[in-house]
Design a protein around this motif. Sequence first.
Motif, PDB file in Angstrom:
ATOM      1  N   GLU A  41       0.876  -1.161   0.000  1.00 41.67           N
ATOM      2  CA  GLU A  41       0.000   0.000   0.000  1.00 41.67           C
ATOM      3  C   GLU A  41       0.922   1.222   0.000  1.00 41.67           C
ATOM      4  OE1 GLU A  41      -3.744   2.132   2.290  1.00 41.67           O
ATOM      5  OE2 GLU A  41      -2.758   0.413   3.243  1.00 41.67           O
ATOM      6  N   PHE A  59      -7.058  -2.969   8.302  1.00 45.12           N
ATOM      7  CA  PHE A  59      -7.255  -1.767   7.494  1.00 45.12           C
ATOM      8  C   PHE A  59      -8.109  -0.756   8.252  1.00 45.12           C
ATOM      9  CE2 PHE A  59      -6.605  -4.396   3.475  1.00 45.12           C
ATOM     10  CZ  PHE A  59      -5.359  -3.837   3.224  1.00 45.12           C
ATOM     11  N   HIS A  89      -8.201   2.155   0.340  1.00 42.56           N
ATOM     12  CA  HIS A  89      -6.805   1.702   0.365  1.00 42.56           C
ATOM     13  C   HIS A  89      -6.413   1.272  -1.047  1.00 42.56           C
ATOM     14  CE1 HIS A  89      -6.599   1.612   4.817  1.00 42.56           C
ATOM     15  NE2 HIS A  89      -7.906   1.395   4.698  1.00 42.56           N
ATOM     16  N   THR A 136      -8.386  -1.022  -5.442  1.00 41.78           N
ATOM     17  CA  THR A 136      -8.923  -0.209  -4.348  1.00 41.78           C
ATOM     18  C   THR A 136      -9.760  -1.067  -3.413  1.00 41.78           C
ATOM     19  OG1 THR A 136      -8.966   1.774  -5.725  1.00 41.78           O
ATOM     20  CG2 THR A 136     -10.332   1.785  -3.745  1.00 41.78           C
TER      21      THR A 136
END
Length: 275
Positions: A171, A193, A198, A219
């Motif tokens: 990421e 998360f 993200h 995503t």
Amino acid sequence: TSGIIGVGDHAIVATYLGGGSFLGSVSAPFVHTVTPVATVTTLIGPGPTIFGRPVSYDISVTAPSTTPSGVVTLFDGTAGIGGCTLFLGACRIDFPTLPAGFHALTAAYLGDTWHLASTSDVFYQPVGLAGSATTISSSAPSAPFGSTLRLTIGVTGLEGTSPTGNVELWEGAARLGTCTLASGSCDLTTSTFSTGLHTLTASYLGDANHASSDSAAFTQAIVPAATTTSVTSSGPSVYGAAVTFTVAIANVDPLIPTGTVSLSDGSTGIGACTL
């Protein structure tokens, strides 16, 4: 007189049958040696290729006036990798592919009763890395905060081959994890998360036969987790007496909510607390 006689030592005797005023006679044996004839072996192959693509090698063995027979072995350096039997002085060896790298190939004719063995010149065969394509998928592309997600990374060979090795999940500049491919894919699980979007990418590191590759951006959406709120009091009270209200916030996932709770009586705020 002349003719073809086999390889080896031959005791040749000449017999004169006589005629007219002359008696016949027989010569002493004359030893005549016939040696195998020299051969030339030629190896022809394709130009540069890529792992996963088939390759074929044509081998011919020639002699000045005869046709060699027998077996030819193909070597990659000192390792035998294939063979074929001559038919009319030629044969072909087919491979579904060769490993990526630079191969120094020679064809060695083993000879037969009448022909000497010979080896071809070196044929240099470059085999490049096969391309790869990497993808990411999620068990829930949009998931509540705290959910355990399974992120699956797939890698395919662009020549129909099966890549092996490791994949990293990123990421931005943060590496989230590494997994090892099995049958072209591997999974990473996470429940950490934060809420929001993200942007993830996967990087395949390549192997001995496949080039590395990066996935397109994927995503992963994390939405706030659902909660239920309940309120109780310390019991009925008389006007002017203190009363305690207890507020409980429950989450469908095994997480503990945080933040502020406001307490109201109809539309009138009567208090607040912090979880």
